[in-house]
Design a protein around this motif. Structure first.
Motif, PDB file in Angstrom:
ATOM      1  N   ASP A 218       1.289   2.254  -6.289  1.00 47.66           N
ATOM      2  CA  ASP A 218       0.379   2.086  -7.477  1.00 47.66           C
ATOM      3  C   ASP A 218       0.403   0.629  -8.290  1.00 47.66           C
ATOM      4  OD1 ASP A 218       3.056   2.234  -8.450  1.00 47.66           O
ATOM      5  OD2 ASP A 218       2.836   4.200  -9.480  1.00 47.66           O
ATOM      6  N   SER A 219       1.106  -0.003  -7.744  1.00 51.62           N
ATOM      7  CA  SER A 219       0.998  -1.597  -8.397  1.00 51.62           C
ATOM      8  C   SER A 219       0.868  -2.594  -6.958  1.00 51.62           C
ATOM      9  CB  SER A 219       2.174  -1.849  -9.024  1.00 51.62           C
ATOM     10  OG  SER A 219       3.199  -1.978  -8.411  1.00 51.62           O
ATOM     11  N   TYR A 220       0.356  -3.853  -7.274  1.00 49.59           N
ATOM     12  CA  TYR A 220       0.270  -4.772  -6.465  1.00 49.59           C
ATOM     13  C   TYR A 220       1.495  -5.191  -5.916  1.00 49.59           C
ATOM     14  CZ  TYR A 220      -4.456  -5.581  -8.915  1.00 49.59           C
ATOM     15  OH  TYR A 220      -5.536  -5.796  -9.398  1.00 49.59           O
ATOM     16  N   PHE A 236      -4.587   1.635  -7.644  1.00 51.03           N
ATOM     17  CA  PHE A 236      -3.941   0.764  -8.832  1.00 51.03           C
ATOM     18  C   PHE A 236      -4.425   0.753 -10.210  1.00 51.03           C
ATOM     19  CE2 PHE A 236      -4.187  -1.364  -4.526  1.00 51.03           C
ATOM     20  CZ  PHE A 236      -3.017  -1.391  -4.228  1.00 51.03           C
TER      21      PHE A 236
END
Length: 484
Positions: A218-220, A236
């Motif tokens: 859910d994040s880079y 994201f």
């Protein structure tokens, strides 16, 4: 009338299959009689399809000027100049006239079949169509997508799902899990936005993917920690990713593409869809600052892919647009001038500036710092007045200011019917030269998949809707096309 039996899995009948029935034969979905294309014996092992949504020819010309080194006499070429091979027509099925929307265009690019505006992977009779991603999966390739919109948006959806309307985002998200090719999920890697559509009260599709063995990011940064070769769903943002001017990663599409490839690489090759989704949204908004920033995000991705192809010459990259958006003109109001230097140092999007403007104690200082150039007294007074407007009006005023400074023109807030450019490099690029139709791109990819190395034995393909129901009632796709 085409009918399929309603069992635990529901076979979807491809409208471009060679024979009519619930699963096609092992022949390619496009026969020689339907479409003839010369395919090199050295067909690509890997195929990367890049769509720059809304990118008409004016966008690539504008980008060349936007990044030009003003200290030299020449206007330097950019990556788009080096890989241009032809043009494509974009019109939809006759029922929708001459100007396409993203759904009909994506369906054409994904399946080789013209459809109506709004269609997601179905033909004009709302019959499900087989996409090149379905076909790649059936042939043993790993498959994936990396986009800057929500992954259920029109372009990525058309490669996986079947729906009568692009607006049915929740049903499309369900299809990402429910539609199977020979029992397997269509995509091994899915990167973009759209948590809101996958993590819902009525159905948690995200949890289903996790339970099925997909790694979730859910994040880079979390994406970077996933072991190479994993099946991945990376979401994201609740809907789309932020505009690149507002994103903490200024190379977000390149980054997602790199990680998608990392997880897709294998001995039998892969098919990857990449979409620069928000070029289109900048065009709809007539936002020249965001348009050029999104083009730069795409250009960085292409430069990475050129390096990748140099190291992996058995890879083919195709780039095109689904249509042109906004009727962008380089120069306006009868003046033969354009000044892209006013766009090169933007610190935020015009939309973000508009949100923040009403909260600033020193409006002039904020605008000069965020625009990246000095403002004269008249311009300072202008923005002092703009700050008192509502947010939507502030957004419009900032865009109009940048249009005036650059002398940019727009003819529409929608799509236009012009042909779009086609770009290609790597193994098999010669197949896309000249004037073609958008459906030809899918037809050529189908044939490349059939003729690629390490293809193995011919296989049957059965595209299924895994809805978990039981029974043996007839399902009439034309009248009750989702069989629900």
């Amino acid at each position: 009338m085409i009918r399929c039996k309603f069992r635990k899995t529901l076979a979807l009948c491809s409208a471009i299959a060679v024979t009519v029935g619930c699963s096609s034969t092992s022949e390619s979905p496009v026969t020689d009689a339907q479409h003839s294309v010369a395919v090199s014996k050295a067909a690509p092992k890997n195929i990367i399809m890049v769509v720059s949504d809304g990118m008409g020819p004016a966008y690539t010309t504008a980008y060349r000027n936007y990044v030009d080194d003003a200290t030299t006499a020449e206007i330097e070429t950019v990556v788009f100049d080096d890989i241009l091979v032809g043009n494509a027509s974009t019109y939809p099925a006759p029922v929708s006239g001459y100007v396409t929307d993203s759904a009909a265009a994506a369906t054409a690019l994904a399946t080789g079949v013209k459809s109506y505006n709004g269609a997601i992977g179905v033909d004009v009779d709302k019959q499900p169509l087989q996409s090149v991603m379905h076909w790649a999966k059936a042939k043993g390739m790993r498959t994936g997508l990396a986009v800057t919109s929500q992954i259920v948006h029109a372009t990525p959806a058309s490669y996986i799902a079947h729906n009568e309307s692009r607006k049915n985002y929740n049903a499309i998200a369900d299809d990402f899990y429910d539609v199977r090719v020979n029992g397997e999920f269509v995509a091994d890697v899915m990167l973009g936005g759209g948590t809101s559509y996958f993590e819902r009260e009525d159905r948690d599709v995200l949890a289903q993917f996790i339970d099925a063995g997909y790694a979730y990011a859910d994040s880079y940064n979390r994406l970077a920690s996933i072991p190479t070769g994993s099946n991945v769903i990376g979401l994201f943002a609740p809907v789309a990713l932020p505009k690149v001017l507002d994103d903490k990663r200024k190379n977000r599409l390149e980054y997602l593409t790199q990680h998608a490839i990392k997880h897709l690489e294998n001995d039998n090759g892969f098919f990857l869809l990449v979409e620069a989704s928000q070029v289109d949204w900048a065009g709809h908004a007539n936002d020249i600052g965001s348009a050029m920033a999104e083009m730069h995000d795409l250009a960085q991705t292409l430069n990475y892919l050129r390096t990748y192809v140099e190291e992996n010459p058995d890879t083919l990259v195709i780039l095109t647009a689904d249509h042109s958006t906004g009727g962008l003109t380089i120069g306006a109001n009868g003046d033969y001038l354009w000044f892209p230097e006013y766009l090169r140092n933007l610190k935020a999007s015009a939309e973000t500036m508009a949100k923040a403007l009403g909260e600033q104690e020193d409006v002039g200082q904020y605008m000069a710092q965020t625009l990246g150039f000095e403002l004269n007294s008249e311009e300072l007074a202008h923005f002092a007045k703009v700050a008192s407007l509502d947010e939507e009006a502030r957004y419009g005023a900032i865009k109009a200011f940048l249009d005036s400074k650059t002398n940019t023109g727009w003819t529409s807030s929608g799509h236009t019917g012009v042909d779009v450019e086609v770009f290609a490099f790597g193994a098999g690029k010669q197949a896309f030269t000249g004037q073609i139709d958008n459906t030809d791109i899918a037809k050529k990819i189908f044939r490349f998949i059939d003729n690629r190395p390490h293809n193995g034995d011919s296989v049957d393909i059965n595209v299924e809707l895994n809805d978990g129901s039981a029974g043996s009632n007839d399902c009439d796709f034309k009248d009750d096309w989702r069989c629900q």
